[in-house]
Design a protein around this motif. Structure first.
Motif, PDB file in Angstrom:
ATOM      1  N   ASP A  55     -13.075  29.848  20.063  1.00 18.03           N
ATOM      2  CA  ASP A  55     -12.324  31.010  20.561  1.00 18.03           C
ATOM      3  C   ASP A  55     -10.997  31.492  19.539  1.00 18.03           C
ATOM      4  N   TYR A  56     -10.409  30.565  18.888  1.00 18.26           N
ATOM      5  CA  TYR A  56      -9.099  30.850  17.951  1.00 18.26           C
ATOM      6  C   TYR A  56      -9.513  31.008  16.365  1.00 18.26           C
ATOM      7  N   ALA A  57     -10.382  30.160  16.091  1.00 18.58           N
ATOM      8  CA  ALA A  57     -10.688  30.043  14.779  1.00 18.58           C
ATOM      9  C   ALA A  57     -11.212  31.253  13.921  1.00 18.58           C
ATOM     10  N   SER A  71      -8.000  27.413  11.716  1.00 19.84           N
ATOM     11  CA  SER A  71      -9.218  26.688  11.137  1.00 19.84           C
ATOM     12  C   SER A  71      -9.079  25.460  12.046  1.00 19.84           C
ATOM     13  N   GLN A  72     -10.267  24.570  12.094  1.00 18.50           N
ATOM     14  CA  GLN A  72     -10.548  23.354  12.536  1.00 18.50           C
ATOM     15  C   GLN A  72     -11.219  22.438  11.447  1.00 18.50           C
ATOM     16  N   ARG A  73     -10.812  21.487  11.338  1.00 19.06           N
ATOM     17  CA  ARG A  73     -11.532  20.309  10.485  1.00 19.06           C
ATOM     18  C   ARG A  73     -11.611  18.996  11.409  1.00 19.06           C
ATOM     19  N   VAL A  74     -12.814  18.608  11.851  1.00 19.40           N
ATOM     20  CA  VAL A  74     -13.010  17.858  12.753  1.00 19.40           C
ATOM     21  C   VAL A  74     -12.077  17.700  14.011  1.00 19.40           C
ATOM     22  N   ARG A 108      -3.887  34.329  23.476  1.00 22.38           N
ATOM     23  CA  ARG A 108      -3.806  35.344  24.752  1.00 22.38           C
ATOM     24  C   ARG A 108      -5.080  36.092  24.742  1.00 22.38           C
ATOM     25  N   ASP A 109      -5.530  36.262  25.847  1.00 22.91           N
ATOM     26  CA  ASP A 109      -6.719  37.342  26.134  1.00 22.91           C
ATOM     27  C   ASP A 109      -8.096  36.668  25.278  1.00 22.91           C
TER      28      ASP A 109
END
Length: 139
Positions: A55-57, A71-74, A108-109
């Protein structure tokens, strides 16, 4: 057991419990002479649920026109202002992350907007002055 030994045992147990409690709730400590830095000694205990970071990436446009991407990495999470180096962010609560230098990021939201406190503490080629305001960004 004799009553004196029982009392001594409870006193020791209470002392250990209070010591653990005070350590768990200790405030971040300033590192060196840089009052803008905080040292994160322990995790918050909160873990991001699988797919929660989805939801945030995204990229978000700040009020001043700059773009910040998450971003996310693992199992690690990052924030990056466009054209600047990435910095790791650490989960603190649902939708709330912090950097090692004290930037607070609150989604948020359902991830549509993000509030960033201490934006100037993110890595940047040109340092920003501290403003004390919360910067808002939207997808």
């Amino acid at each position: 057991m004799n009553p004196a030994r029982i009392a001594a045992h409870f006193a020791l147990t209470a002392t250990v419990a209070l010591a653990a409690l005070s350590t768990a709730h200790a405030a971040p400590q300033v590192v060196g002479d840089d009052a803008d830095s905080v040292q994160i000694k322990a995790k918050s205990g909160y873990k991001v649920a699988p797919n929660e970071f989805d939801d945030y990436a995204y990229s978000y446009r700040l009020d001043d026109g700059r773009v910040i991407k998450f971003s996310q990495r693992v199992t690690t999470f990052h924030a990056q202002l466009k054209g600047e180096p990435k910095t790791q962010i650490f989960e603190r609560a649902p939708g709330v992350f912090v950097t090692a230098r004290g930037t607070r990021i609150e989604f948020r939201d359902a991830g549509e907007t993000v509030a960033i406190t201490n934006l100037e503490r993110l890595p940047m080629a040109v340092a920003m002055p501290a403003t004390g305001k919360v910067d808002l960004a939207a997808r």
